[in-house]
Design a protein around this motif. Structure first.
Motif, PDB file in Angstrom:
ATOM      1  N   SER A  34       0.852  -1.185   0.000  1.00  0.00           N
ATOM      2  CA  SER A  34       0.000   0.000   0.000  1.00  0.00           C
ATOM      3  C   SER A  34       0.886   1.232   0.000  1.00  0.00           C
ATOM      4  O   SER A  34       1.909   1.271   0.690  1.00  0.00           O
ATOM      5  CB  SER A  34      -0.910   0.023   1.229  1.00  0.00           C
ATOM      6  OG  SER A  34      -1.645   1.236   1.244  1.00  0.00           O
ATOM      7  N   GLU A  35       0.498   2.218  -0.762  1.00  0.00           N
ATOM      8  CA  GLU A  35       1.237   3.470  -0.769  1.00  0.00           C
ATOM      9  C   GLU A  35       0.707   4.431   0.276  1.00  0.00           C
ATOM     10  O   GLU A  35       1.238   5.518   0.471  1.00  0.00           O
ATOM     11  CB  GLU A  35       1.198   4.123  -2.158  1.00  0.00           C
ATOM     12  CG  GLU A  35      -0.151   4.681  -2.551  1.00  0.00           C
ATOM     13  CD  GLU A  35      -1.079   3.617  -3.094  1.00  0.00           C
ATOM     14  OE1 GLU A  35      -2.108   3.993  -3.664  1.00  0.00           O
ATOM     15  OE2 GLU A  35      -0.781   2.409  -2.950  1.00  0.00           O
ATOM     16  N   ASP A  36      -0.356   4.032   0.975  1.00  0.00           N
ATOM     17  CA  ASP A  36      -0.950   4.868   2.016  1.00  0.00           C
ATOM     18  C   ASP A  36      -0.252   4.583   3.350  1.00  0.00           C
ATOM     19  O   ASP A  36      -0.357   3.467   3.875  1.00  0.00           O
ATOM     20  CB  ASP A  36      -2.444   4.551   2.125  1.00  0.00           C
ATOM     21  CG  ASP A  36      -3.161   5.505   3.069  1.00  0.00           C
ATOM     22  OD1 ASP A  36      -2.495   6.064   3.965  1.00  0.00           O
ATOM     23  OD2 ASP A  36      -4.382   5.679   2.923  1.00  0.00           O
ATOM     24  N   PRO A  37       0.474   5.576   3.910  1.00  0.00           N
ATOM     25  CA  PRO A  37       1.193   5.307   5.168  1.00  0.00           C
ATOM     26  C   PRO A  37       0.255   5.001   6.338  1.00  0.00           C
ATOM     27  O   PRO A  37       0.710   4.484   7.364  1.00  0.00           O
ATOM     28  CB  PRO A  37       1.964   6.611   5.402  1.00  0.00           C
ATOM     29  CG  PRO A  37       1.270   7.640   4.581  1.00  0.00           C
ATOM     30  CD  PRO A  37       0.652   6.944   3.420  1.00  0.00           C
ATOM     31  N   ALA A  38      -1.008   5.290   6.198  1.00  0.00           N
ATOM     32  CA  ALA A  38      -1.957   5.003   7.277  1.00  0.00           C
ATOM     33  C   ALA A  38      -2.411   3.545   7.268  1.00  0.00           C
ATOM     34  O   ALA A  38      -3.146   3.125   8.167  1.00  0.00           O
ATOM     35  CB  ALA A  38      -3.179   5.922   7.144  1.00  0.00           C
ATOM     36  N   ILE A  39      -2.015   2.812   6.269  1.00  0.00           N
ATOM     37  CA  ILE A  39      -2.418   1.400   6.188  1.00  0.00           C
ATOM     38  C   ILE A  39      -1.211   0.529   6.513  1.00  0.00           C
ATOM     39  O   ILE A  39      -0.226   0.513   5.770  1.00  0.00           O
ATOM     40  CB  ILE A  39      -2.964   1.054   4.794  1.00  0.00           C
ATOM     41  CG1 ILE A  39      -4.235   1.860   4.510  1.00  0.00           C
ATOM     42  CG2 ILE A  39      -3.251  -0.441   4.681  1.00  0.00           C
ATOM     43  CD1 ILE A  39      -4.818   1.610   3.128  1.00  0.00           C
ATOM     44  N   GLY A  40      -1.297  -0.184   7.611  1.00  0.00           N
ATOM     45  CA  GLY A  40      -0.270  -1.147   7.969  1.00  0.00           C
ATOM     46  C   GLY A  40      -0.724  -2.528   7.512  1.00  0.00           C
ATOM     47  O   GLY A  40      -1.866  -2.918   7.729  1.00  0.00           O
ATOM     48  N   HIS A  94      -2.261  -4.051  -4.810  1.00  0.00           N
ATOM     49  CA  HIS A  94      -2.182  -2.744  -4.155  1.00  0.00           C
ATOM     50  C   HIS A  94      -3.429  -2.562  -3.301  1.00  0.00           C
ATOM     51  O   HIS A  94      -4.537  -2.898  -3.732  1.00  0.00           O
ATOM     52  CB  HIS A  94      -2.100  -1.610  -5.189  1.00  0.00           C
ATOM     53  CG  HIS A  94      -0.913  -1.713  -6.087  1.00  0.00           C
ATOM     54  ND1 HIS A  94      -0.878  -1.178  -7.358  1.00  0.00           N
ATOM     55  CD2 HIS A  94       0.298  -2.298  -5.902  1.00  0.00           C
ATOM     56  CE1 HIS A  94       0.292  -1.431  -7.912  1.00  0.00           C
ATOM     57  NE2 HIS A  94       1.026  -2.106  -7.047  1.00  0.00           N
ATOM     58  N   VAL A  95      -3.236  -1.997  -2.113  1.00  0.00           N
ATOM     59  CA  VAL A  95      -4.333  -1.856  -1.155  1.00  0.00           C
ATOM     60  C   VAL A  95      -4.542  -0.386  -0.826  1.00  0.00           C
ATOM     61  O   VAL A  95      -3.573   0.363  -0.651  1.00  0.00           O
ATOM     62  CB  VAL A  95      -4.024  -2.637   0.147  1.00  0.00           C
ATOM     63  CG1 VAL A  95      -5.171  -2.505   1.144  1.00  0.00           C
ATOM     64  CG2 VAL A  95      -3.741  -4.100  -0.161  1.00  0.00           C
ATOM     65  N   GLY A  96      -5.801   0.017  -0.732  1.00  0.00           N
ATOM     66  CA  GLY A  96      -6.110   1.386  -0.336  1.00  0.00           C
ATOM     67  C   GLY A  96      -7.523   1.494   0.218  1.00  0.00           C
ATOM     68  O   GLY A  96      -8.317   0.553   0.116  1.00  0.00           O
ATOM     69  N   TRP A  97      -7.803   2.642   0.854  1.00  0.00           N
ATOM     70  CA  TRP A  97      -9.173   2.901   1.294  1.00  0.00           C
ATOM     71  C   TRP A  97     -10.032   3.276   0.085  1.00  0.00           C
ATOM     72  O   TRP A  97      -9.519   3.793  -0.910  1.00  0.00           O
ATOM     73  CB  TRP A  97      -9.233   4.041   2.299  1.00  0.00           C
ATOM     74  CG  TRP A  97      -8.381   3.875   3.518  1.00  0.00           C
ATOM     75  CD1 TRP A  97      -7.391   4.708   3.934  1.00  0.00           C
ATOM     76  CD2 TRP A  97      -8.444   2.830   4.492  1.00  0.00           C
ATOM     77  NE1 TRP A  97      -6.827   4.253   5.095  1.00  0.00           N
ATOM     78  CE2 TRP A  97      -7.452   3.100   5.468  1.00  0.00           C
ATOM     79  CE3 TRP A  97      -9.226   1.679   4.637  1.00  0.00           C
ATOM     80  CZ2 TRP A  97      -7.231   2.271   6.568  1.00  0.00           C
ATOM     81  CZ3 TRP A  97      -8.997   0.854   5.720  1.00  0.00           C
ATOM     82  CH2 TRP A  97      -8.030   1.147   6.675  1.00  0.00           C
ATOM     83  N   GLY A  98     -11.337   3.052   0.192  1.00  0.00           N
ATOM     84  CA  GLY A  98     -12.213   3.412  -0.911  1.00  0.00           C
ATOM     85  C   GLY A  98     -13.651   3.061  -0.616  1.00  0.00           C
ATOM     86  O   GLY A  98     -14.017   2.791   0.541  1.00  0.00           O
ATOM     87  N   SER A  99     -14.448   3.107  -1.644  1.00  0.00           N
ATOM     88  CA  SER A  99     -15.868   2.760  -1.536  1.00  0.00           C
ATOM     89  C   SER A  99     -16.130   1.531  -2.391  1.00  0.00           C
ATOM     90  O   SER A  99     -16.445   1.653  -3.585  1.00  0.00           O
ATOM     91  CB  SER A  99     -16.738   3.929  -2.013  1.00  0.00           C
ATOM     92  OG  SER A  99     -16.479   5.077  -1.236  1.00  0.00           O
ATOM     93  N   PRO A 100     -15.971   0.355  -1.786  1.00  0.00           N
ATOM     94  CA  PRO A 100     -16.134  -0.865  -2.572  1.00  0.00           C
ATOM     95  C   PRO A 100     -17.533  -0.948  -3.181  1.00  0.00           C
ATOM     96  O   PRO A 100     -18.526  -0.701  -2.506  1.00  0.00           O
ATOM     97  CB  PRO A 100     -15.929  -1.980  -1.540  1.00  0.00           C
ATOM     98  CG  PRO A 100     -15.245  -1.338  -0.389  1.00  0.00           C
ATOM     99  CD  PRO A 100     -15.666   0.088  -0.379  1.00  0.00           C
ATOM    100  N   SER A 101     -17.584  -1.309  -4.451  1.00  0.00           N
ATOM    101  CA  SER A 101     -18.875  -1.451  -5.131  1.00  0.00           C
ATOM    102  C   SER A 101     -18.643  -2.176  -6.442  1.00  0.00           C
ATOM    103  O   SER A 101     -17.512  -2.227  -6.939  1.00  0.00           O
ATOM    104  CB  SER A 101     -19.499  -0.079  -5.405  1.00  0.00           C
ATOM    105  OG  SER A 101     -18.753   0.587  -6.393  1.00  0.00           O
ATOM    106  N   PRO A 102     -19.696  -2.717  -7.031  1.00  0.00           N
ATOM    107  CA  PRO A 102     -19.523  -3.409  -8.312  1.00  0.00           C
ATOM    108  C   PRO A 102     -19.098  -2.473  -9.423  1.00  0.00           C
ATOM    109  O   PRO A 102     -18.396  -2.873 -10.339  1.00  0.00           O
ATOM    110  CB  PRO A 102     -20.915  -3.982  -8.600  1.00  0.00           C
ATOM    111  CG  PRO A 102     -21.629  -3.970  -7.297  1.00  0.00           C
ATOM    112  CD  PRO A 102     -21.055  -2.825  -6.520  1.00  0.00           C
TER     113      PRO A 102
END
Lengths: 62, 305
Positions: free
Chosen positions: B29-35, B57-65
């Motif tokens: 993840s490129e987001d430092p808030a995600i361990g 790659h992992v990040g925050w978001g709004s999962p949806s179809p």
């Protein structure tokens, strides 16, 4: 009078297997298990599956 | 290009790698808030983040179809659905505990070499490292990777005997996989690869059986591998008894204990072909067993050679 399709002394002479009618056998498939659609430990998956290790459901639907 | 995948810039972000059955997956993840950490038995399969078969790659978001997505498959139990969005596969994951909105999705490019996972921030604890491949995502991605000519995952316990032979005990829920694994547990020189899931691969003319992180009630999981010597289809019985099974029937019965992508004709065809090859290489028998130590001696005496 019966007739053989293989010549005397041929590979089938006197060794033909008796005809056996084809049979259909069914094998049970459990859809929820087969598609990873359930969790054995808690019935849920993902970060809410508190019954599983470390917030992850690592016990698969068995 | 995966829809919604951010463009990475700068140094390689931190994360972890997994090696399951010789298939390497990196999670970053490129987001430092995600361990990111592998938890539970997945930690036993951790490896470096170098050259991988699949980069996630992992990040925050709004999962949806997604508005333009077509539904390809619905697991039916409310846990996951698979969509096709502009040629990419997107798994959308929900949980009855977390409400109707998805808590996570994972989008794979058509080659299954790159993926982007979006997490719903409110369902994860702040500042707590997380494992973004919680069940069922980890198995779903592995089932798809395997079906691309790599191998097959079987609902089975896997045992390595003291003299190095690989025994697979397959069966659906309640057949006795964990019971059988527990009988072997503690025997001299025995390794339990899993009490719930194993992976089979054909490599160099050998059928290899691999352990997986996905365990049963015995929580037994090991990352080793061994050449497969024999397959036992389990059922409980009053006495120990082994019965041979015709190859065609064996393929059908092992398939019923396998995990394949049911929406994918090519994947299904590969899985059936591989099972035919496995049955041609390894004897397959039905094993009615009584759950005590006599079952182990019975198995060892029944093995060829």
């Amino acid at each position: 009078m019966s007739q053989s399709t293989s010549p005397p002394g041929g590979p089938d002479d006197g060794k033909r297997k008796p005809y056996e009618k084809p049979r259909l056998s069914q094998v049970a498939l459990r859809p929820q298990e087969a598609v990873l659609g359930s969790c054995k430990m808690s019935g849920v998956a993902g970060p809410a599956s508190a019954d599983c290790t470390d917030l992850s459901c690592s016990t698969a639907g068995s | 290009m995966i829809p919604g995948d951010p463009v990475l810039a700068g140094p390689r972000p931190s994360g972890f790698g997994l090696d399951i059955a010789g298939i390497r997956v990196t999670v970053t993840s490129e987001d430092p808030a995600i361990g990111l950490i592998p938890t539970g038995t997945a930690a036993k399969f951790a490896t470096s983040t170098e050259a991988a078969d699949l980069d996630i790659h992992v990040g925050w978001g709004s999962p949806s179809p997604g508005a333009a997505a077509d539904l390809l498959f619905d697991s039916g139990g409310g846990l996951w659905r698979l969509y096709n969005e502009r040629g990419c596969h997107r798994f959308v994951l929900t949980s009855p505990v977390l409400g109707p909105a998805p808590y996570q999705d994972a989008t794979f490019d058509p080659s299954y070499r790159h993926a982007h996972v979006r997490l719903r921030r409110d369902v994860f604890l702040p500042r707590v490292p997380l494992y973004p491949l919680e069940y069922p995502l980890d198995e779903l991605l592995m089932v798809h990777l395997l079906s691309q000519g790599r191998g097959i995952e079987i609902h089975a316990s896997g045992i390595v005997t003291g003299d190095g032979r690989g025994l697979l005990f397959a069966g659906q829920s309640g057949a006795g996989k964990t019971t059988m694994a527990n009988l072997w547990r503690g025997q001299p020189g025995v390794t339990i690869l899993s009490d719930e899931r194993v992976i089979l691969r054909s490599e160099g003319g050998v059928i290899w059986m691999y352990g997986t992180p996905w365990h049963g009630e015995g929580r037994l999981a090991s990352p080793g591998r061994v050449p497969l010597a024999q397959i036992f289809l389990l059922r409980h019985a009053p006495e120990n008894r082994v019965m041979p099974i015709a190859p065609g029937t064996a393929v059908a019965r092992i398939f019923a204990c396998s995990f394949t992508p049911f929406h994918d004709a090519a994947g299904l065809e590969f899985s059936l072909r591989l099972l035919s090859e496995i049955v041609a290489h390894c004897p397959c028998v039905e094993f009615g067993f009584r759950p005590d130590d006599d079952a182990i001696d019975f198995v060892l005496q029944s093995l060829p050679g």
